[in-house]
Motif scaffolding. Structure first.
Motif, short mmCIF file in Angstrom:
data_model
loop_
_atom_site.label_atom_id
_atom_site.label_comp_id
_atom_site.label_asym_id
_atom_site.label_seq_id
_atom_site.Cartn_x
_atom_site.Cartn_y
_atom_site.Cartn_z
N MET A 120 0.83 -1.21 0.00
CA MET A 120 0.00 0.00 0.00
C MET A 120 0.87 1.26 0.00
N PHE A 121 1.92 1.28 0.83
CA PHE A 121 2.80 2.44 0.85
C PHE A 121 3.47 2.64 -0.51
N LEU A 122 3.96 1.54 -1.10
CA LEU A 122 4.65 1.66 -2.38
C LEU A 122 3.68 2.11 -3.48
N THR A 123 2.46 1.59 -3.47
CA THR A 123 1.46 1.99 -4.46
C THR A 123 1.07 3.44 -4.30
N LEU A 124 0.83 3.85 -3.06
CA LEU A 124 0.48 5.25 -2.82
C LEU A 124 1.61 6.18 -3.24
N ALA A 125 2.85 5.77 -2.97
CA ALA A 125 3.99 6.58 -3.37
C ALA A 125 4.08 6.71 -4.89
N LEU A 127 1.60 6.44 -7.01
CA LEU A 127 0.49 7.28 -7.47
C LEU A 127 0.79 8.76 -7.23
N LEU A 128 1.35 9.08 -6.06
CA LEU A 128 1.73 10.47 -5.79
C LEU A 128 2.79 10.94 -6.79
N ALA A 129 3.74 10.06 -7.07
CA ALA A 129 4.79 10.41 -8.03
C ALA A 129 4.19 10.67 -9.41
N ALA A 130 3.22 9.83 -9.80
CA ALA A 130 2.58 10.01 -11.10
C ALA A 130 1.83 11.34 -11.15
N VAL A 139 6.90 19.48 -5.32
CA VAL A 139 6.51 19.17 -3.94
C VAL A 139 5.86 17.80 -3.86
N THR A 140 4.98 17.49 -4.79
CA THR A 140 4.30 16.20 -4.77
C THR A 140 5.28 15.06 -5.03
N VAL A 141 6.22 15.27 -5.93
CA VAL A 141 7.22 14.24 -6.21
C VAL A 141 8.09 13.98 -4.98
N VAL A 142 8.49 15.05 -4.30
CA VAL A 142 9.29 14.88 -3.08
C VAL A 142 8.50 14.12 -2.02
N GLY A 143 7.19 14.44 -1.92
CA GLY A 143 6.35 13.70 -0.99
C GLY A 143 6.33 12.22 -1.31
N ALA A 257 9.56 4.99 -11.18
CA ALA A 257 8.60 3.91 -11.40
C ALA A 257 7.24 4.46 -11.79
N GLY A 258 6.78 5.49 -11.06
CA GLY A 258 5.48 6.07 -11.37
C GLY A 258 5.44 6.74 -12.73
N PHE A 259 6.50 7.47 -13.09
CA PHE A 259 6.52 8.16 -14.37
C PHE A 259 6.65 7.18 -15.53
N ALA A 260 7.37 6.08 -15.32
CA ALA A 260 7.48 5.06 -16.36
C ALA A 260 6.11 4.49 -16.69
N ALA A 261 5.29 4.26 -15.66
CA ALA A 261 3.95 3.74 -15.89
C ALA A 261 3.08 4.75 -16.64
#
Length: 309
Positions: A120-125, A127-130, A139-143, A257-261
């Protein structure tokens, strides 16, 4: 310093006491006979210097204390005892440089377990990165960097390589190999849904300025991963967890990882490939740095403590 507690059957009491009396860096040995109920036995406790913890644990394991009973270690934040401080002075090395292997293995094993919470933490991270990538929000990427739990398994891989712990390596590899594809898959599905309703499109990916570092992969990316991985492992072995925050916001594992998706779903395969490469470079760099820190760590104190000011 550390508090050592050993719970053993009564017939092992004298062996444990003799062992602790012979060890350098041990003070305030206490015996609580008959307090253990299941299995029945005694509890023996002592205050030990962090530098000698590995030798003490190794000696206790040699008499099978961990199988016939239990060995417990607790970090002591404050110790007011002249005798304990003298024992610490007698121990070779410096507390800040001491690596307590069983403590490190236990910490990394716990943090590298594939669990619902980890996923869940990895998925949420991711999604936030995306979201940070498509909105060009630093700011969102750093979060997302801070939220990502991937350093635990990466540190476990480093420890497993140095200590030749196959089970620990397998546990960490499963967490990484299952966690990242799942998180990226969920991110891809939600990106596809957002694209279907017109929230994001190909131009969104191509027109980013503040977060384009995510897919700008090169030699510097590997250098940053090495430095961050070294700092992260040092924070683990020295129990200075505050430094981990700086590690998290130095590497672009989760953002990549998020941006690749996102880029893959929107059809920009060049950005997707570079983001995936960035992810791989960071993962490898962190593991390599962790191994180097554990292998090259200080073995002892070069200056006698009595001569230090």
């Amino acid at each position: 310093m550390l508090e050592l507690r050993v719970i053993v059957p009564g017939d092992m009491r004298d062996d444990v006491l003799d062992l602790l009396r012979r060890q350098v860096g041990v003070a305030h040995i206490l015996v609580h006979p008959g307090v253990a109920v299941d299995p029945p036995g005694d509890e023996i406790s002592a205050i030990i210097a962090r530098e000698c913890a590995n030798d003490v644990i190794k000696a206790l394991k040699a008499i099978d204390a961990q199988h016939r009973g239990a060995i417990l270690l607790t970090v002591l934040d404050t110790v007011l005892s002249t005798r304990a401080h003298a024992a610490e002075d007698d121990a070779e090395g410096d507390p800040a440089d001491a690596v307590v292997w069983d403590e490190l293995i236990a910490r990394t094993r716990e943090e590298s377990t594939l669990s619902v919470t980890f996923l869940m933490f990895l998925t949420l991270a991711c999604l936030l990165a995306a979201i940070g990538a498509v909105t060009d929000s630093m700011v969102t990427v750093v979060g997302a960097m801070v939220l990502g739990p991937e350093f635990g398994p990466l540190a476990a891989v480093s420890v497993a390589i140095v200590q030749r712990r196959g089970e620990l390596a397998r546990r960490a590899a499963i967490a990484l190999l299952a966690g990242f594809p799942l998180a990226m898959g969920i991110t891809a599905v939600l990106t596809l849904a957002a694209h279907a309703v017109g929230w994001v499109d190909l131009d969104t990916v191509r027109n980013v300025d503040d977060v384009d570092f995510i897919f700008q992969v090169g030699p510097v990316s590997f250098v940053v991963a090495l430095l961050a991985g070294a700092a992260g492992m040092l924070s683990l072995v020295s129990a200075k967890s505050a430094a981990l925050v700086g590690v998290f916001i130095s590497v672009t594992t989760v953002p990549a990882a998020g941006f690749a998706a996102v880029a893959g779903v929107l059809g920009d395969w060049g950005v997707a490939a570079r983001s995936a490469t960035q992810l791989a470079v960071n993962l490898v760099g962190i593991v390599v740095a962790g191994v180097l820190v554990l292998v090259l760590r200080p073995r002892g104190n070069l200056i006698p403590r009595s001569a230090q000011t």
